[in-house]
Scaffold this motif. Structure first.
Motif, PDB file in Angstrom:
ATOM      1  N   TRP A   1       0.832  -6.969 -40.361  1.00  0.00           N
ATOM      2  CA  TRP A   1       1.138  -6.838 -38.932  1.00  0.00           C
ATOM      3  C   TRP A   1       1.137  -8.200 -38.240  1.00  0.00           C
ATOM      4  O   TRP A   1       0.161  -8.942 -38.306  1.00  0.00           O
ATOM      5  CB  TRP A   1       0.105  -5.948 -38.250  1.00  0.00           C
ATOM      6  N   LYS A   2       2.204  -8.496 -37.524  1.00  0.00           N
ATOM      7  CA  LYS A   2       2.240  -9.673 -36.655  1.00  0.00           C
ATOM      8  C   LYS A   2       1.769  -9.303 -35.249  1.00  0.00           C
ATOM      9  O   LYS A   2       1.113 -10.101 -34.569  1.00  0.00           O
ATOM     10  CB  LYS A   2       3.656 -10.253 -36.607  1.00  0.00           C
ATOM     11  N   SER A   3       2.148  -8.098 -34.810  1.00  0.00           N
ATOM     12  CA  SER A   3       1.696  -7.569 -33.526  1.00  0.00           C
ATOM     13  C   SER A   3       1.228  -6.139 -33.724  1.00  0.00           C
ATOM     14  O   SER A   3       1.761  -5.417 -34.573  1.00  0.00           O
ATOM     15  CB  SER A   3       2.824  -7.590 -32.491  1.00  0.00           C
ATOM     16  N   TYR A   4       0.228  -5.726 -32.946  1.00  0.00           N
ATOM     17  CA  TYR A   4      -0.214  -4.334 -32.999  1.00  0.00           C
ATOM     18  C   TYR A   4      -1.051  -4.024 -31.764  1.00  0.00           C
ATOM     19  O   TYR A   4      -1.570  -4.919 -31.087  1.00  0.00           O
ATOM     20  CB  TYR A   4      -1.015  -4.056 -34.276  1.00  0.00           C
ATOM     21  N   TRP A   5      -1.147  -2.741 -31.453  1.00  0.00           N
ATOM     22  CA  TRP A   5      -2.013  -2.271 -30.380  1.00  0.00           C
ATOM     23  C   TRP A   5      -3.411  -2.005 -30.940  1.00  0.00           C
ATOM     24  O   TRP A   5      -3.547  -1.383 -32.001  1.00  0.00           O
ATOM     25  CB  TRP A   5      -1.475  -0.988 -29.767  1.00  0.00           C
ATOM     26  N   LEU A   6      -4.415  -2.456 -30.226  1.00  0.00           N
ATOM     27  CA  LEU A   6      -5.812  -2.249 -30.600  1.00  0.00           C
ATOM     28  C   LEU A   6      -6.467  -1.415 -29.503  1.00  0.00           C
ATOM     29  O   LEU A   6      -6.511  -1.844 -28.338  1.00  0.00           O
ATOM     30  CB  LEU A   6      -6.512  -3.600 -30.757  1.00  0.00           C
ATOM     31  N   VAL A   7      -6.968  -0.243 -29.870  1.00  0.00           N
ATOM     32  CA  VAL A   7      -7.377   0.753 -28.871  1.00  0.00           C
ATOM     33  C   VAL A   7      -8.802   1.235 -29.123  1.00  0.00           C
ATOM     34  O   VAL A   7      -9.171   1.560 -30.257  1.00  0.00           O
ATOM     35  CB  VAL A   7      -6.417   1.972 -28.909  1.00  0.00           C
ATOM     36  N   ASP A   8      -9.581   1.289 -28.064  1.00  0.00           N
ATOM     37  CA  ASP A   8     -10.847   2.013 -28.077  1.00  0.00           C
ATOM     38  C   ASP A   8     -10.735   3.073 -26.975  1.00  0.00           C
ATOM     39  O   ASP A   8     -10.810   2.740 -25.789  1.00  0.00           O
ATOM     40  CB  ASP A   8     -12.029   1.082 -27.814  1.00  0.00           C
ATOM     41  N   PRO A   9     -10.535   4.335 -27.348  1.00  0.00           N
ATOM     42  CA  PRO A   9     -10.313   5.374 -26.328  1.00  0.00           C
ATOM     43  C   PRO A   9     -11.458   5.487 -25.333  1.00  0.00           C
ATOM     44  O   PRO A   9     -11.223   5.707 -24.142  1.00  0.00           O
ATOM     45  CB  PRO A   9     -10.165   6.648 -27.157  1.00  0.00           C
TER      46      PRO A   9
ATOM     47  N   THR B   1     -15.421   2.566 -20.651  1.00  0.00           N
ATOM     48  CA  THR B   1     -14.067   2.108 -20.362  1.00  0.00           C
ATOM     49  C   THR B   1     -13.061   2.625 -21.388  1.00  0.00           C
ATOM     50  O   THR B   1     -13.412   2.975 -22.514  1.00  0.00           O
ATOM     51  CB  THR B   1     -13.996   0.561 -20.365  1.00  0.00           C
ATOM     52  N   VAL B   2     -11.809   2.613 -20.971  1.00  0.00           N
ATOM     53  CA  VAL B   2     -10.665   2.801 -21.858  1.00  0.00           C
ATOM     54  C   VAL B   2     -10.125   1.407 -22.155  1.00  0.00           C
ATOM     55  O   VAL B   2      -9.806   0.654 -21.229  1.00  0.00           O
ATOM     56  CB  VAL B   2      -9.570   3.654 -21.191  1.00  0.00           C
ATOM     57  N   ASN B   3     -10.035   1.054 -23.421  1.00  0.00           N
ATOM     58  CA  ASN B   3      -9.593  -0.290 -23.813  1.00  0.00           C
ATOM     59  C   ASN B   3      -8.276  -0.216 -24.576  1.00  0.00           C
ATOM     60  O   ASN B   3      -8.199   0.431 -25.628  1.00  0.00           O
ATOM     61  CB  ASN B   3     -10.623  -0.952 -24.733  1.00  0.00           C
ATOM     62  N   ILE B   4      -7.267  -0.903 -24.081  1.00  0.00           N
ATOM     63  CA  ILE B   4      -5.976  -1.008 -24.772  1.00  0.00           C
ATOM     64  C   ILE B   4      -5.563  -2.471 -24.767  1.00  0.00           C
ATOM     65  O   ILE B   4      -5.440  -3.085 -23.701  1.00  0.00           O
ATOM     66  CB  ILE B   4      -4.878  -0.162 -24.094  1.00  0.00           C
TER      67      ILE B   4
END
Length: 256
Positions: A80-88, A103-106
């Protein structure tokens, strides 16, 4: 889609997840525990599904790594060069305690660096958002202000952020380097946002965190002007290894 549009769409999505979370937060909810004994609730799972579906629609070509979908192999992730990193829900323990500090983390990660992010605190009615080409902001719905860290020399009173749920003996040792210290307690990724908004000077994280815990707050703080480094002074980088644990790190607005 340019960064301005992408940031606004990400904010809308984070707030939708926040609304779904609050619908569960205000009622009784089920709490289960993962293999590592970390808690997970109905709200974590509901927010995860909503965010993943929204991001897939928004940017179908960008992969997604969420805390609730963390079984993606390193063989895949290292491409992956780019990706979304999420903590709901970052701060599930705060959610369970019902103190509002979750918090919601995106975050959007590019070449290991968080470049765009939203941290939404639905129970507090505030969002933090940032993109490297635009700046960092605090949004209360009816007001949006640009964030800039409050830099100060390594002298006088230093406001140090500590974790509300994870007190650390190492933190007590760390703060001995300052002549005068005021401790500021906060839960979840709001700790990084305190430095970003100038309400604190330094956040030393001397305890375990995973990449999804920090990616969004990292972007907010760094784009607002803070330094986010490992203890040796090198940058904190994402998606460089098989495991998700971060090294210890420091978020600082102090001029050495």
């Amino acid at each position: 889609m340019n960064q301005t549009e992408l940031l606004e769409e990400t904010l809308i999505l984070a707030r939708k997840a926040g609304q779904a979370i609050m619908g569960i937060y205000e009622k009784d909810f089920n709490v289960e525990y993962k293999a590592d004994e970390s808690p997970v609730t109905d709200a974590d799972l509901a927010a995860h599904k909503l965010i993943v579906a929204g991001l897939q629609q928004l940017t179908p070509d960008i992969p997604i790594l969420s805390e609730e979908n963390a079984d993606i192999s390193w063989d895949v992730r290292q491409t992956w060069k780019s990706y979304w990193l999420v903590d709901p829900i970052d701060g599930t323990k705060e959610f369970i305690k019902k103190n509002g500090e979750f918090t919601v983390n995106i975050a959007l990660i590019k070449n290991g660096i968080p470049i765009l992010a939203v941290v939404d605190a639905p129970a507090l009615g505030v969002s933090y958002l940032a993109a490297e080409a635009i700046g960092a902001f605090k949004d209360k719905g009816d007001e949006r202000i640009e964030l800039k860290v409050t830099t100060k020399p390594n002298k006088g009173l230093i406001r140090v952020v500590g974790s509300r749920s994870h007190p650390s003996p190492d933190l007590a040792e760390f703060v001995k380097r300052f002549d005068e210290v005021e401790m500021v307690s906060k839960g979840s990724s709001l700790k990084l946002c305190l430095v970003a908004e100038g309400s604190a000077d330094i956040y030393p994280r001397l305890g375990p965190t995973c990449e999804w815990d920090t990616g969004a707050g990292h972007a907010i703080a760094q784009i607002a002007g803070a330094k986010v480094t490992k203890l040796d002074g090198s940058p904190l980088i994402y998606n460089t290894k098989d495991e998700y644990l971060n090294p210890y790190f420091v978020v600082s607005a102090i001029e050495e």
